[in-house]
Design an enzyme around this catalytic site. Structure first.
Site, PDB file in Angstrom:
ATOM      1  N   HIS A   1      11.921  16.840  17.867  1.00  0.00           N
ATOM      2  CA  HIS A   1      11.255  16.312  19.047  1.00  0.00           C
ATOM      3  C   HIS A   1       9.828  16.833  19.125  1.00  0.00           C
ATOM      4  O   HIS A   1       9.476  17.839  18.520  1.00  0.00           O
ATOM      5  CB  HIS A   1      12.016  16.689  20.323  1.00  0.00           C
ATOM      6  CG  HIS A   1      12.138  18.170  20.529  1.00  0.00           C
ATOM      7  ND1 HIS A   1      13.107  18.929  19.895  1.00  0.00           N
ATOM      8  CD2 HIS A   1      11.411  19.048  21.269  1.00  0.00           C
ATOM      9  CE1 HIS A   1      12.961  20.202  20.251  1.00  0.00           C
ATOM     10  NE2 HIS A   1      11.945  20.305  21.078  1.00  0.00           N
TER      11      HIS A   1
ATOM     12  N   HIS B   1       6.972  17.716  22.210  1.00  0.00           N
ATOM     13  CA  HIS B   1       6.706  17.862  23.638  1.00  0.00           C
ATOM     14  C   HIS B   1       5.387  17.173  23.986  1.00  0.00           C
ATOM     15  O   HIS B   1       4.398  17.320  23.264  1.00  0.00           O
ATOM     16  CB  HIS B   1       6.600  19.341  24.019  1.00  0.00           C
ATOM     17  CG  HIS B   1       7.851  20.124  23.773  1.00  0.00           C
ATOM     18  ND1 HIS B   1       8.771  20.377  24.760  1.00  0.00           N
ATOM     19  CD2 HIS B   1       8.321  20.716  22.656  1.00  0.00           C
ATOM     20  CE1 HIS B   1       9.765  21.098  24.260  1.00  0.00           C
ATOM     21  NE2 HIS B   1       9.511  21.314  22.983  1.00  0.00           N
TER      22      HIS B   1
ATOM     23  N   TYR C   1       8.495  27.205  15.664  1.00  0.00           N
ATOM     24  CA  TYR C   1       7.269  27.198  16.454  1.00  0.00           C
ATOM     25  C   TYR C   1       6.405  28.392  16.086  1.00  0.00           C
ATOM     26  O   TYR C   1       6.906  29.469  15.743  1.00  0.00           O
ATOM     27  CB  TYR C   1       7.588  27.303  17.949  1.00  0.00           C
ATOM     28  CG  TYR C   1       8.207  26.072  18.568  1.00  0.00           C
ATOM     29  CD1 TYR C   1       7.411  25.076  19.124  1.00  0.00           C
ATOM     30  CD2 TYR C   1       9.589  25.919  18.620  1.00  0.00           C
ATOM     31  CE1 TYR C   1       7.973  23.964  19.715  1.00  0.00           C
ATOM     32  CE2 TYR C   1      10.171  24.807  19.211  1.00  0.00           C
ATOM     33  CZ  TYR C   1       9.360  23.832  19.753  1.00  0.00           C
ATOM     34  OH  TYR C   1       9.918  22.715  20.332  1.00  0.00           O
TER      35      TYR C   1
ATOM     36  N   ARG D   1      18.841  21.697  18.077  1.00  0.00           N
ATOM     37  CA  ARG D   1      18.061  20.732  18.821  1.00  0.00           C
ATOM     38  C   ARG D   1      17.605  19.611  17.896  1.00  0.00           C
ATOM     39  O   ARG D   1      17.152  19.846  16.780  1.00  0.00           O
ATOM     40  CB  ARG D   1      16.820  21.402  19.436  1.00  0.00           C
ATOM     41  CG  ARG D   1      17.169  22.390  20.528  1.00  0.00           C
ATOM     42  CD  ARG D   1      16.600  22.001  21.880  1.00  0.00           C
ATOM     43  NE  ARG D   1      16.750  20.618  22.238  1.00  0.00           N
ATOM     44  CZ  ARG D   1      15.796  19.877  22.834  1.00  0.00           C
ATOM     45  NH1 ARG D   1      14.627  20.425  23.094  1.00  0.00           N
ATOM     46  NH2 ARG D   1      16.015  18.629  23.161  1.00  0.00           N
TER      47      ARG D   1
ATOM     48  N   TYR E   1      16.152  22.679  14.841  1.00  0.00           N
ATOM     49  CA  TYR E   1      16.288  24.137  14.806  1.00  0.00           C
ATOM     50  C   TYR E   1      17.480  24.591  15.660  1.00  0.00           C
ATOM     51  O   TYR E   1      17.867  23.924  16.619  1.00  0.00           O
ATOM     52  CB  TYR E   1      15.006  24.828  15.282  1.00  0.00           C
ATOM     53  CG  TYR E   1      14.535  24.462  16.663  1.00  0.00           C
ATOM     54  CD1 TYR E   1      15.067  25.061  17.806  1.00  0.00           C
ATOM     55  CD2 TYR E   1      13.527  23.513  16.831  1.00  0.00           C
ATOM     56  CE1 TYR E   1      14.621  24.727  19.069  1.00  0.00           C
ATOM     57  CE2 TYR E   1      13.073  23.174  18.093  1.00  0.00           C
ATOM     58  CZ  TYR E   1      13.625  23.779  19.217  1.00  0.00           C
ATOM     59  OH  TYR E   1      13.183  23.438  20.459  1.00  0.00           O
TER      60      TYR E   1
END
Length: 248
Positions: free
Chosen positions: A164, A166, A112, A161, A151
């Site tokens: 995905h 959000h 991110y 994870r 990640y």
């Protein structure tokens, strides 16, 4: 659905909690939820006309390129270009028009653009990972983006994870905001992800997974995934606690 009348006489809808589908506030295997969930009984917060009707969240909130995360910088981002589209529907299957939809995600390396993300993967100077759009008159939304990478996140031994995106949906005011996550079909990390599996209903978990859609791909340019968001009812999408951290 029941209704609640405020002190000012405003009538508001009140829905029963779907404990079979929605994750508990304290999910044991999702370790950080122990620090986040409320420790005291929830208190009713009255909503007055200001909270229900403002600020306005209309088309003026969206820029011309906000829906396309691949053209927001001088160069193209690295990774697999994809199209993510679908409908926002109410409990009776009717489209929800003119509602603000926002997304945020990791880049193709699984990182991110956030100061708290210390994953030793490269940042992409041409990818910020955020976008927004309005649903059209038929409840359709559409984003162009890069498929996010998995990640590590240190929740348990060798924890990763699944890929995905959000999603955040606004109704007519901030107090109506709903947040959820969209996953990709066939991800090998589903079985060991406590956030995904905190949704105890298997069918509800499946509704968080998009489907690959060859018909809406753009030949020689981008693959496509379809994902409808249902706000209420037996086919509702699972929404999460608004207090969850964005880089989960």
């Amino acid at each position: 659905m029941t209704v609640h009348e405020t002190r000012s006489g405003l009538i508001l809808p009140k829905y029963a909690s779907d404990d079979a589908s929605h994750p508990p506030l304290d999910s044991g295997e999702y370790r950080s939820s122990a620090l986040r969930h409320p420790k005291q009984p929830l208190q009713y917060l009255p909503q007055h006309l200001t909270e229900v009707t403002g600020p306005l969240l209309g088309q003026d909130r969206c820029g011309e390129l906000d829906h396309d995360l691949t053209v927001q910088h001088d160069g193209e981002p690295l990774g697999e270009r994809i199209i993510v589209s679908g409908k926002v529907l109410d409990s009776s299957g009717k489209p929800v028009p003119n509602t603000l939809v926002e997304i945020w995600q990791a880049n193709s390396a699984g990182r991110y653009l956030h100061q708290g993300d210390r994953h030793p993967a490269p940042l992409d100077p041409n990818f910020s990972g955020t976008g927004r759009c309005m649903t059209d008159s038929e409840g359709n939304y559409r984003f162009i983006t890069i498929k996010p990478g998995a990640y590590p996140w240190r929740n348990h031994d060798n924890a990763w994870r699944p890929a995905h995106i959000h999603f955040s949906l606004f109704g007519q005011a901030f107090t109506q905001r709903l947040i959820t996550q969209m996953y990709f079909p066939g991800d090998p990390l589903f079985y060991q992800d406590p956030i995904f599996n905190s949704v105890r209903d298997e069918k509800a978990r499946e509704r968080m997974v998009s489907r690959f859609d060859l018909d809406s791909t753009v030949p020689e340019w981008a693959l496509s995934y379809k994902w409808d968001i249902v706000l209420r009812g037996p086919e509702a999408t699972v929404f999460e606690d608004e207090e969850e951290e964005e880089d989960d």
